[in-house]
Design a protein around this motif. Structure first.
Motif, PDB file in Angstrom:
ATOM      1  N   ASP A  72       0.797  -1.228   0.000  1.00  0.00           N
ATOM      2  CA  ASP A  72       0.000   0.000   0.000  1.00  0.00           C
ATOM      3  C   ASP A  72       0.830   1.279   0.000  1.00  0.00           C
ATOM      4  O   ASP A  72       0.355   2.332   0.415  1.00  0.00           O
ATOM      5  N   ARG A  90      -1.098  -2.872  -4.633  1.00  0.00           N
ATOM      6  CA  ARG A  90      -2.495  -3.318  -4.557  1.00  0.00           C
ATOM      7  C   ARG A  90      -3.317  -2.693  -5.700  1.00  0.00           C
ATOM      8  O   ARG A  90      -4.080  -3.374  -6.375  1.00  0.00           O
ATOM      9  N   LEU A  98      -3.590 -10.169  -5.156  1.00  0.00           N
ATOM     10  CA  LEU A  98      -4.441  -9.521  -4.161  1.00  0.00           C
ATOM     11  C   LEU A  98      -4.629 -10.428  -2.949  1.00  0.00           C
ATOM     12  O   LEU A  98      -4.578  -9.976  -1.806  1.00  0.00           O
ATOM     13  N   ALA A  99      -4.846 -11.711  -3.205  1.00  0.00           N
ATOM     14  CA  ALA A  99      -5.001 -12.668  -2.109  1.00  0.00           C
ATOM     15  C   ALA A  99      -3.710 -12.766  -1.298  1.00  0.00           C
ATOM     16  O   ALA A  99      -3.745 -12.863  -0.061  1.00  0.00           O
ATOM     17  N   PHE A 112      -1.520 -10.392  -0.827  1.00  0.00           N
ATOM     18  CA  PHE A 112      -1.371  -9.176  -0.026  1.00  0.00           C
ATOM     19  C   PHE A 112      -2.271  -9.211   1.203  1.00  0.00           C
ATOM     20  O   PHE A 112      -1.964  -8.585   2.210  1.00  0.00           O
ATOM     21  N   ASP A 113      -3.380  -9.910   1.098  1.00  0.00           N
ATOM     22  CA  ASP A 113      -4.326  -9.956   2.212  1.00  0.00           C
ATOM     23  C   ASP A 113      -4.113 -11.168   3.121  1.00  0.00           C
ATOM     24  O   ASP A 113      -4.854 -11.345   4.085  1.00  0.00           O
TER      25      ASP A 113
END
Length: 133
Positions: free
Chosen positions: A108, A115, A127-128, A130-131
């Motif tokens: 971020d 992102r 994305l997955a 990063f989360d």
């Protein structure tokens, strides 16, 4: 106080050029030799790109790992405000992005962020990542 401008030493310029080329081309062992000899791991070029940025952007996970293991800053932005992680995402270098994320790179930071870049290119796997906890 003197404001003389000194021309860079051609030998130093040639050495720096070789080191950046090793990062860009993924010559991990050669780059490691230069780091062992005292080249700073967060060395930047005239655009603010670090060795890590160049290795990440050009898709060299082993070189990225070496640099991170030697203390490279995964969140150092270049002069355009781009992070190594966003560069890897932009280029579709999933393995490099994974290595950076595993070493704590922040998805971020920068403009655009990693992102935001993953969203732009619909890279759901990143994305997955990063989360992930």
């Amino acid at each position: 106080m003197s404001h003389e401008r000194h021309e860079p030493d051609p030998e130093v310029v040639a050495l720096a050029s070789r080191v950046f080329d090793h990062a860009r081309q993924g010559h991990t062992q050669d780059l490691g030799t230069y780091l062992d000899a005292g080249v700073p791991v967060n060395l930047t070029n005239d655009k603010g790109d670090t060795l890590l940025m160049l290795a990440a952007y050009h898709g060299h996970p082993d070189t990225v790992t070496l640099l991170l293991d030697r203390g490279a800053d995964p969140d150092r932005l270049n002069d355009r405000g781009q992070s190594p992680l966003a560069g890897a995402v932009f280029k579709g270098e999933t393995e490099v992005a994974r290595v950076l994320a595993e070493h704590g790179a922040d998805p971020d930071i920068g403009t655009p962020t990693a992102r935001e870049t993953a969203l732009m290119f619909d890279q759901r796997d990143l994305l997955a990542l990063f989360d992930a906890p």
